[in-house]
Design a protein around this motif. Sequence first.
Motif, mmCIF file in Angstrom:
data_model
loop_
_atom_site.group_PDB
_atom_site.id
_atom_site.type_symbol
_atom_site.label_atom_id
_atom_site.label_comp_id
_atom_site.label_asym_id
_atom_site.label_seq_id
_atom_site.Cartn_x
_atom_site.Cartn_y
_atom_site.Cartn_z
ATOM 1 N N GLU A 127 30.271 46.587 47.494
ATOM 2 C CA GLU A 127 31.647 46.274 48.133
ATOM 3 C C GLU A 127 32.846 46.003 47.028
ATOM 4 N N GLU A 128 34.006 46.173 47.343
ATOM 5 C CA GLU A 128 34.952 46.039 46.201
ATOM 6 C C GLU A 128 36.117 45.564 46.876
ATOM 7 N N SER A 129 36.863 44.476 46.373
ATOM 8 C CA SER A 129 37.976 44.110 46.764
ATOM 9 C C SER A 129 39.390 44.240 46.019
ATOM 10 N N PHE A 130 40.384 44.363 46.350
ATOM 11 C CA PHE A 130 41.373 44.686 45.686
ATOM 12 C C PHE A 130 42.588 43.657 46.126
ATOM 13 N N MET A 131 42.964 42.596 45.304
ATOM 14 C CA MET A 131 43.892 41.503 45.820
ATOM 15 C C MET A 131 44.842 41.472 44.786
ATOM 16 N N VAL A 132 46.093 40.956 45.486
ATOM 17 C CA VAL A 132 47.265 40.565 44.718
ATOM 18 C C VAL A 132 47.614 38.814 45.047
ATOM 19 N N HIS A 133 47.798 38.306 43.963
ATOM 20 C CA HIS A 133 47.872 36.902 44.293
ATOM 21 C C HIS A 133 49.245 36.603 43.909
ATOM 22 N N LEU A 134 50.124 35.609 44.194
ATOM 23 C CA LEU A 134 51.191 35.112 43.601
ATOM 24 C C LEU A 134 51.076 33.855 43.289
ATOM 25 N N GLU A 135 50.785 33.440 42.153
ATOM 26 C CA GLU A 135 50.599 31.986 41.445
ATOM 27 C C GLU A 135 51.749 31.129 41.534
ATOM 28 N N PRO A 136 51.455 29.895 41.450
ATOM 29 C CA PRO A 136 52.444 28.688 41.558
ATOM 30 C C PRO A 136 53.655 29.173 40.486
ATOM 31 N N ASP A 137 53.478 29.698 39.378
ATOM 32 C CA ASP A 137 54.559 29.822 38.427
ATOM 33 C C ASP A 137 55.184 31.148 38.777
ATOM 34 N N GLY A 138 54.723 31.762 39.873
ATOM 35 C CA GLY A 138 55.271 33.250 40.166
ATOM 36 C C GLY A 138 54.774 34.405 39.439
ATOM 37 N N THR A 139 53.866 34.174 38.860
ATOM 38 C CA THR A 139 53.069 35.189 38.101
ATOM 39 C C THR A 139 52.542 36.137 39.262
ATOM 40 N N VAL A 140 52.456 37.347 39.180
ATOM 41 C CA VAL A 140 51.757 38.198 40.244
ATOM 42 C C VAL A 140 50.603 38.844 39.413
ATOM 43 N N ARG A 141 49.391 38.583 39.968
ATOM 44 C CA ARG A 141 48.201 39.050 39.439
ATOM 45 C C ARG A 141 47.365 39.755 40.365
ATOM 46 N N PHE A 142 46.983 40.962 39.790
ATOM 47 C CA PHE A 142 46.110 41.878 40.538
ATOM 48 C C PHE A 142 44.657 41.681 40.428
ATOM 49 N N ALA A 143 43.825 41.491 41.272
ATOM 50 C CA ALA A 143 42.519 41.343 40.823
ATOM 51 C C ALA A 143 41.498 42.152 41.567
ATOM 52 N N VAL A 144 40.418 42.715 41.005
ATOM 53 C CA VAL A 144 39.439 43.503 41.515
ATOM 54 C C VAL A 144 37.903 42.906 41.313
ATOM 55 N N THR A 145 37.356 42.688 42.447
ATOM 56 C CA THR A 145 36.182 41.985 42.420
ATOM 57 C C THR A 145 34.991 43.102 43.026
ATOM 58 N N ALA A 146 34.016 43.173 42.424
ATOM 59 C CA ALA A 146 32.943 44.041 42.973
ATOM 60 C C ALA A 146 31.508 43.845 42.648
ATOM 61 N N PHE A 147 30.649 44.002 43.691
ATOM 62 C CA PHE A 147 29.111 44.087 43.353
ATOM 63 C C PHE A 147 28.907 45.758 43.865
ATOM 64 N N SER A 148 27.825 46.354 42.886
ATOM 65 C CA SER A 148 27.300 47.618 43.029
ATOM 66 C C SER A 148 26.019 47.805 42.406
ATOM 67 N N ARG A 149 25.443 48.849 43.107
ATOM 68 C CA ARG A 149 24.057 49.427 42.513
ATOM 69 C C ARG A 149 23.977 50.771 42.713
ATOM 70 N N PRO A 150 23.336 51.755 42.057
ATOM 71 C CA PRO A 150 23.073 52.969 42.257
ATOM 72 C C PRO A 150 22.368 53.313 43.523
ATOM 73 N N THR A 151 22.610 54.182 44.313
ATOM 74 C CA THR A 151 21.790 54.782 45.605
ATOM 75 C C THR A 151 21.209 56.195 45.347
ATOM 76 N N VAL A 152 21.689 56.831 44.273
ATOM 77 C CA VAL A 152 21.061 58.486 44.254
ATOM 78 C C VAL A 152 20.828 58.588 42.779
ATOM 79 N N TRP A 153 19.970 59.814 42.802
ATOM 80 C CA TRP A 153 19.473 59.827 41.461
ATOM 81 C C TRP A 153 20.423 59.886 40.340
ATOM 82 N N TYR A 154 21.663 60.788 40.386
ATOM 83 C CA TYR A 154 22.535 60.842 39.288
ATOM 84 C C TYR A 154 23.402 59.363 38.880
ATOM 85 N N THR A 155 23.514 58.618 39.825
ATOM 86 C CA THR A 155 23.964 57.240 39.364
ATOM 87 C C THR A 155 23.001 56.283 38.751
ATOM 88 N N ARG A 156 21.621 56.573 39.061
ATOM 89 C CA ARG A 156 20.611 56.097 38.694
ATOM 90 C C ARG A 156 20.603 56.446 36.902
#
Length: 183
Positions: A127-156
Amino acid sequence: MTRLMSSLSRPARPRPALSYREVGATRTPADLPEGYHHLRYSAVVGHGRAAFEAAGAAVTTWRMHRATGARLLADADRAAPGVTVEISAGLGPLRLGAPCAVIWTAHEEQRVGFAYGTLTGHPECGEESFMVHLEPDGTVRFAVTAFSRPTVWYTRLAGPVVPLLQREYARMLGRTLRRLVRT
């Protein structure tokens, strides 16, 4: 009559299933499941409410992904739970498709984005998430969080190269989103 019969007798295509059990785990990035490669990436993409809204729209309408040059096919114009997405890269017959389904979305005052999970046929599972956060000081931060593992021969076979490519794609998304927010 023959046309009507043939259209009525076509079986519906079964929808591919999610290819992993830990559905929704990216909602709490601190507690990603064991047994997977973990990716956590973030970048500042702007400042202020207008930048936050522009970044959130670019993420949830697929504009950010498409602006990287990846081909993205979705069955809706905006990320919503259940929407299926296929992202592919490559050229012609050497194009590799990665089918996913949106698992969850967030449309909050300080946070906008979504997560998708891999469907059967994806070369990885997770799974992978794509988030945009507005921090208290007005900074806009983009974050990607993921967990994954191979399922086919070529990714292994690719072994440690795949996580490196995933991190580089996350960086490319961050640079692309920063550019989109500025324009």
